[in-house]
Design an enzyme around this catalytic site. Sequence first.
Site, PDB file in Angstrom:
ATOM      1  N   THR A   1      -8.535   6.714  -1.961  1.00 20.55           N
ATOM      2  CA  THR A   1      -9.895   6.188  -2.086  1.00 20.55           C
ATOM      3  C   THR A   1     -10.916   7.301  -1.859  1.00 20.55           C
ATOM      4  O   THR A   1     -12.041   7.230  -2.347  1.00 20.55           O
ATOM      5  CB  THR A   1     -10.140   5.040  -1.081  1.00 20.55           C
ATOM      6  OG1 THR A   1      -9.600   5.399   0.184  1.00 20.55           O
ATOM      7  CG2 THR A   1      -9.513   3.748  -1.559  1.00 20.55           C
TER       8      THR A   1
ATOM      9  N   LYS B   1     -14.594   8.260  -3.616  1.00 21.64           N
ATOM     10  CA  LYS B   1     -15.830   8.583  -2.877  1.00 21.64           C
ATOM     11  C   LYS B   1     -16.412   9.905  -3.348  1.00 21.64           C
ATOM     12  O   LYS B   1     -17.623  10.036  -3.545  1.00 21.64           O
ATOM     13  CB  LYS B   1     -15.547   8.638  -1.370  1.00 21.64           C
ATOM     14  CG  LYS B   1     -15.246   7.286  -0.767  1.00 21.64           C
ATOM     15  CD  LYS B   1     -14.649   7.377   0.625  1.00 21.64           C
ATOM     16  CE  LYS B   1     -13.953   6.059   0.970  1.00 21.64           C
ATOM     17  NZ  LYS B   1     -12.996   6.170   2.074  1.00 21.64           N
TER      18      LYS B   1
ATOM     19  N   HIS C   1       0.805  -1.241   0.000  1.00 21.74           N
ATOM     20  CA  HIS C   1       0.000   0.000   0.000  1.00 21.74           C
ATOM     21  C   HIS C   1       0.826   1.274   0.000  1.00 21.74           C
ATOM     22  O   HIS C   1       0.258   2.362   0.116  1.00 21.74           O
ATOM     23  CB  HIS C   1      -0.913   0.046   1.229  1.00 21.74           C
ATOM     24  CG  HIS C   1      -1.977  -0.990   1.242  1.00 21.74           C
ATOM     25  ND1 HIS C   1      -3.237  -0.774   0.731  1.00 21.74           N
ATOM     26  CD2 HIS C   1      -1.974  -2.250   1.702  1.00 21.74           C
ATOM     27  CE1 HIS C   1      -3.965  -1.863   0.905  1.00 21.74           C
ATOM     28  NE2 HIS C   1      -3.215  -2.780   1.489  1.00 21.74           N
TER      29      HIS C   1
ATOM     30  N   LYS D   1      -8.157  13.867   4.344  1.00 21.60           N
ATOM     31  CA  LYS D   1      -7.254  12.717   4.349  1.00 21.60           C
ATOM     32  C   LYS D   1      -6.252  12.929   5.469  1.00 21.60           C
ATOM     33  O   LYS D   1      -6.210  14.011   6.048  1.00 21.60           O
ATOM     34  CB  LYS D   1      -6.543  12.597   3.002  1.00 21.60           C
ATOM     35  CG  LYS D   1      -5.936  13.920   2.513  1.00 21.60           C
ATOM     36  CD  LYS D   1      -5.350  13.822   1.132  1.00 21.60           C
ATOM     37  CE  LYS D   1      -6.332  13.865  -0.007  1.00 21.60           C
ATOM     38  NZ  LYS D   1      -6.518  12.606  -0.702  1.00 21.60           N
ATOM     39  N   ARG D   2      -5.438  11.914   5.782  1.00 15.55           N
ATOM     40  CA  ARG D   2      -4.413  12.125   6.794  1.00 15.55           C
ATOM     41  C   ARG D   2      -3.492  13.271   6.394  1.00 15.55           C
ATOM     42  O   ARG D   2      -3.303  13.544   5.208  1.00 15.55           O
ATOM     43  CB  ARG D   2      -3.591  10.835   6.987  1.00 15.55           C
ATOM     44  CG  ARG D   2      -4.278   9.802   7.824  1.00 15.55           C
ATOM     45  CD  ARG D   2      -4.597  10.309   9.223  1.00 15.55           C
ATOM     46  NE  ARG D   2      -3.401  10.410  10.040  1.00 15.55           N
ATOM     47  CZ  ARG D   2      -2.973   9.484  10.894  1.00 15.55           C
ATOM     48  NH1 ARG D   2      -3.682   8.381  11.065  1.00 15.55           N
ATOM     49  NH2 ARG D   2      -1.876   9.663  11.584  1.00 15.55           N
TER      50      ARG D   2
ATOM     51  N   LYS E   1       0.989  14.466   0.732  1.00 16.97           N
ATOM     52  CA  LYS E   1      -0.384  14.754   0.301  1.00 16.97           C
ATOM     53  C   LYS E   1      -0.586  16.250   0.025  1.00 16.97           C
ATOM     54  O   LYS E   1      -1.572  16.663  -0.553  1.00 16.97           O
ATOM     55  CB  LYS E   1      -1.385  14.266   1.340  1.00 16.97           C
ATOM     56  CG  LYS E   1      -1.366  12.741   1.530  1.00 16.97           C
ATOM     57  CD  LYS E   1      -2.391  12.297   2.566  1.00 16.97           C
ATOM     58  CE  LYS E   1      -2.272  10.829   2.939  1.00 16.97           C
ATOM     59  NZ  LYS E   1      -2.953   9.935   1.978  1.00 16.97           N
TER      60      LYS E   1
HETATM   61  C1  26V Z   1       2.489   5.004   6.805  1.00 19.53           C
HETATM   62  C2  26V Z   1       3.461   5.755   7.412  1.00 19.53           C
HETATM   63  C3  26V Z   1       4.028   5.286   8.688  1.00 19.53           C
HETATM   64  C4  26V Z   1       5.087   6.112   9.301  1.00 19.53           C
HETATM   65  C5  26V Z   1       5.699   7.199   8.485  1.00 19.53           C
HETATM   66  C6  26V Z   1       4.896   7.787   7.412  1.00 19.53           C
HETATM   67  C7  26V Z   1       3.869   6.922   6.819  1.00 19.53           C
HETATM   68  C8  26V Z   1       3.294   7.305   5.637  1.00 19.53           C
HETATM   69  C9  26V Z   1       2.331   6.543   5.054  1.00 19.53           C
HETATM   70  C10 26V Z   1       1.933   5.382   5.631  1.00 19.53           C
HETATM   71  C11 26V Z   1       0.873   4.612   4.932  1.00 19.53           C
HETATM   72  C12 26V Z   1       0.952   3.164   5.091  1.00 19.53           C
HETATM   73  C13 26V Z   1       0.054   2.379   4.242  1.00 19.53           C
HETATM   74  C14 26V Z   1      -1.224   3.057   3.827  1.00 19.53           C
HETATM   75  O1  26V Z   1      -2.048   3.388   4.625  1.00 19.53           O
HETATM   76  N1  26V Z   1      -1.395   3.240   2.533  1.00 19.53           N
HETATM   77  C15 26V Z   1      -2.587   3.799   1.928  1.00 19.53           C
HETATM   78  O2  26V Z   1      -3.381   2.702   1.503  1.00 19.53           O
HETATM   79  C16 26V Z   1      -4.572   3.115   0.855  1.00 19.53           C
HETATM   80  C17 26V Z   1      -5.357   1.864   0.540  1.00 19.53           C
HETATM   81  O3  26V Z   1      -4.685   1.094  -0.396  1.00 19.53           O
HETATM   82  C18 26V Z   1      -4.245   3.914  -0.391  1.00 19.53           C
HETATM   83  O4  26V Z   1      -5.440   4.347  -0.990  1.00 19.53           O
HETATM   84  C19 26V Z   1      -3.381   5.110  -0.034  1.00 19.53           C
HETATM   85  O5  26V Z   1      -2.980   5.778  -1.211  1.00 19.53           O
HETATM   86  C20 26V Z   1      -2.172   4.654   0.748  1.00 19.53           C
HETATM   87  O6  26V Z   1      -1.417   5.753   1.225  1.00 19.53           O
END
Ligand code: 26V
Length: 807
Positions: A651, A655, A355, A543-544, A549
């Site tokens: 996503t 939506k 992801h 979004k986060r 982003k």
């Molecule tokens: C995790 C972390 C952890 C620590 C540091 C920064 C950081 C940045 C991003 C993440 C995301 C981890 C995985 C995630 O949530 N990915 C999201 O998954 C969604 C479903 O597939 C996708 O639509 C998003 O684009 C993707 O960011």
Amino acid sequence: MTKWTVDEFIQAISSKTEETQGKTIENVSLNDVYYAVSAIVNEEINSSWTTTNEKYQKKKPKQVYYLSMEFLIGGLLESNLLNSGMWKVCNEALEKLGFDPVEIYRQERDPGLGNGGLGRLAACFLDSMASLQYPGHGYGIRYRYGMFEQRFINGYQTELPDYWLKNPYPWERRIDDESVQIEFGGTVHMLKRNDGSLECKYENTDKVLAVPYDVPVVGYQNQVVNTLRLWSAEPVSSIDEENTDEYYHQLDHNRSIEQISGILYPDDSSEEGKRLRVKQQYFLVAASLKKIVNEYKLNVRQSLIHLPKKVVIQINDTHPSLAIPELMRMLMDDEGFGWDVAWNITTNVFAYTNHTILSEALEKWPIDMIKSLLPRLYMIIDEINERFCQGIWFDHHDLRDKIPEMAIIADNQIHMARLAIVGSFSVNGVAKLHTEIIKTQEMKDFYKLYPKRFNNKTNGITHRRWLLMANPRLSDLITETIGPSWIKHPRELTHLLRYTKDRPLLEKLGQIKQQNKQDLAQHIHKTTGIVVDDQSIFDVQIKRLHEYKRQLLNIFHVIYLYNELKENPQLEITPRTFIFGAKAAPSYYFAKEVIKLINTVASIVNNDPSIKGKIKVVFLENYNVSLAEKIIPAADLSEQISTAGKEASGTGNMKMMMNGALTIGTLDGANVEIKNLVGNPNIFIFGLRSQDVYNYYQNGEYSANGVYENDERISQILHQLRDGTFGQQDIEFKDIYYHILSTNDPYFILEDFDSYVETQQLVDQAYRNNNKWLSKSLVNIAHSGKFSSDRTIQEYATGIWRIKKQT
Ligand code: 26V
């Protein structure tokens, strides 16, 4: 399930409140009604839940288990009503009893058991699996504290604990007799059996009880009820209160056990945090595998050699990837299989979804931590690594010099993504562009090694929650126009394309958007005190909060517009309301500064009479699933502005499109596929392409300073971060200023600014032609069916899982 009349439902609600609260309907609180209706729905669901389970036991179909550290399921009362066919009846009954249904549904607290997209995707997938009649279940953790509650104090984010279980959660069912025991730590001994084979003995392990809480997953009007099983960590034995010497030690120990399912991780920056996070991951994996293997033994009653014929396990990102060595351990140590047979079974059971390609988000665990927490698993990972590296050395000479970059164990760390790729039969990305980047850049050596393993499954969202339930006005209009068959077959939304020039329909579409905007405006007023113009463009970024982003790019555009309006108060712009919703990880300093900046800009812009309310900025607190359900139906413009190549899919983009918003976005993640469907006239694309970004990283030719010096708009904005415009001079936002320039703007905010502003001007122009805008909006709705998670699940089912619908 029973067909209810409104009167029967009214009757049921009053008898329930009397029976459970001992109150007559005249004296009940909103909360009492919430519990009463939930109890009615539960009774309806229960028999289908039992029948579904019995059917699976009897027919023994191959089942899929979706392992995920996060399930962001949102409110269940309304969606369970919808899916079990009682929603409209219940709404009418509540209204007749004098309640506002919305108020009743609001009584439910969102279980915040996820961070963002990844957790919400897991929830959409459960909904689609049940609705498409696939035997598929979720396995996760029942965190006692979910995602923190966000409050703004003086414009800064503060975090409050989310104790969502304060009141009983009506949808869960504790199943004590299916609890399993998990072991951590200890020492491992190898003993030689008489036949020469090795036996593994564990000593002095820490034992933890995993107690399952099952939540029903209701399919859409099809009698299917699958299961989401959430594990809770408890001490194996209760404290011996007589033994005072041991009492405090035991108390401490038990507390540390309960911590395993204590809290959802919003980030994992600290060492201690990391250790607990690994414990959580192993806890999920070990408990789930025990249950899966037990069930197989009980029902299928065949050798575990045939496990892959009956079981497939999807691992949601690398978080549950310890499942790979854990299944190896069970097969070898508990079941007596040799390495090769165990490996063959294991690698035919697991499939892994990636992801993110952000390097800071790729999980790596220090060797010593795994050695001490999971000594036996470490031995197995070491052996997997050894065999893997040898395999390359002997059989893939072209990749020999890549071994250091591919090894599962390297630089004293275990690289979980590499483990997941090596131990799975399928590796998928979540949008076409993302999968291409994985194959050609980030994981290209693995792709060379295992070309057939890699595949794409573009994400989706459940149209039942995000259109049918969240936007009843629009879904009624769609049904009036093209009939109800789109609900089961969302691709049929394309039938709306016949109406893109149909004035009366477009007018109705416009009225609905207007009503939804009025509802949101009211909510904004109630919660923030800000009055917004419901005729203005509702420009939404939810979004986060993360640098990639680029919420910062959005707020720079707001500052730019504000500067223009101050310069020339007569400037004709289409009024806009900029709406933000975002949580920052508590330890992510820069993201929190951006929140403070947006809030500061908001208070200045919203309170400056000289700009005559032409722009407003609203940052809604505590963005979560239920708030998303309020915002999305009211969005005109969907901001999807990540640095190209960084957002795996997104996503929220799907939506908002499904609810008739137009996208302004980069060619990133699933935006690319949205653009290919709706066509250039119906979307606003800007900025660098992912190849440009990649080239810049490779050739080092980008200069943020250059852009800063040559673009007056940018130098003005950056200076304003320091000159006191937004707070005390040189204090408040100087870190943002320095950060961008000293890191050479790694997310290309300054580089993309010009193209963003220009494209926003096109949006401004386009919105003025109401009829044309609505027609574009309809085109977006019409093409959104492709992004139903039903399509995604169908693709997983046939392309990866090889499972069959149980009709
Ligand atoms: C995790 C972390 C952890 C620590 C540091 C920064 C950081 C940045 C991003 C993440 C995301 C981890 C995985 C995630 O949530 N990915 C999201 O998954 C969604 C479903 O597939 C996708 O639509 C998003 O684009 C993707 O960011």
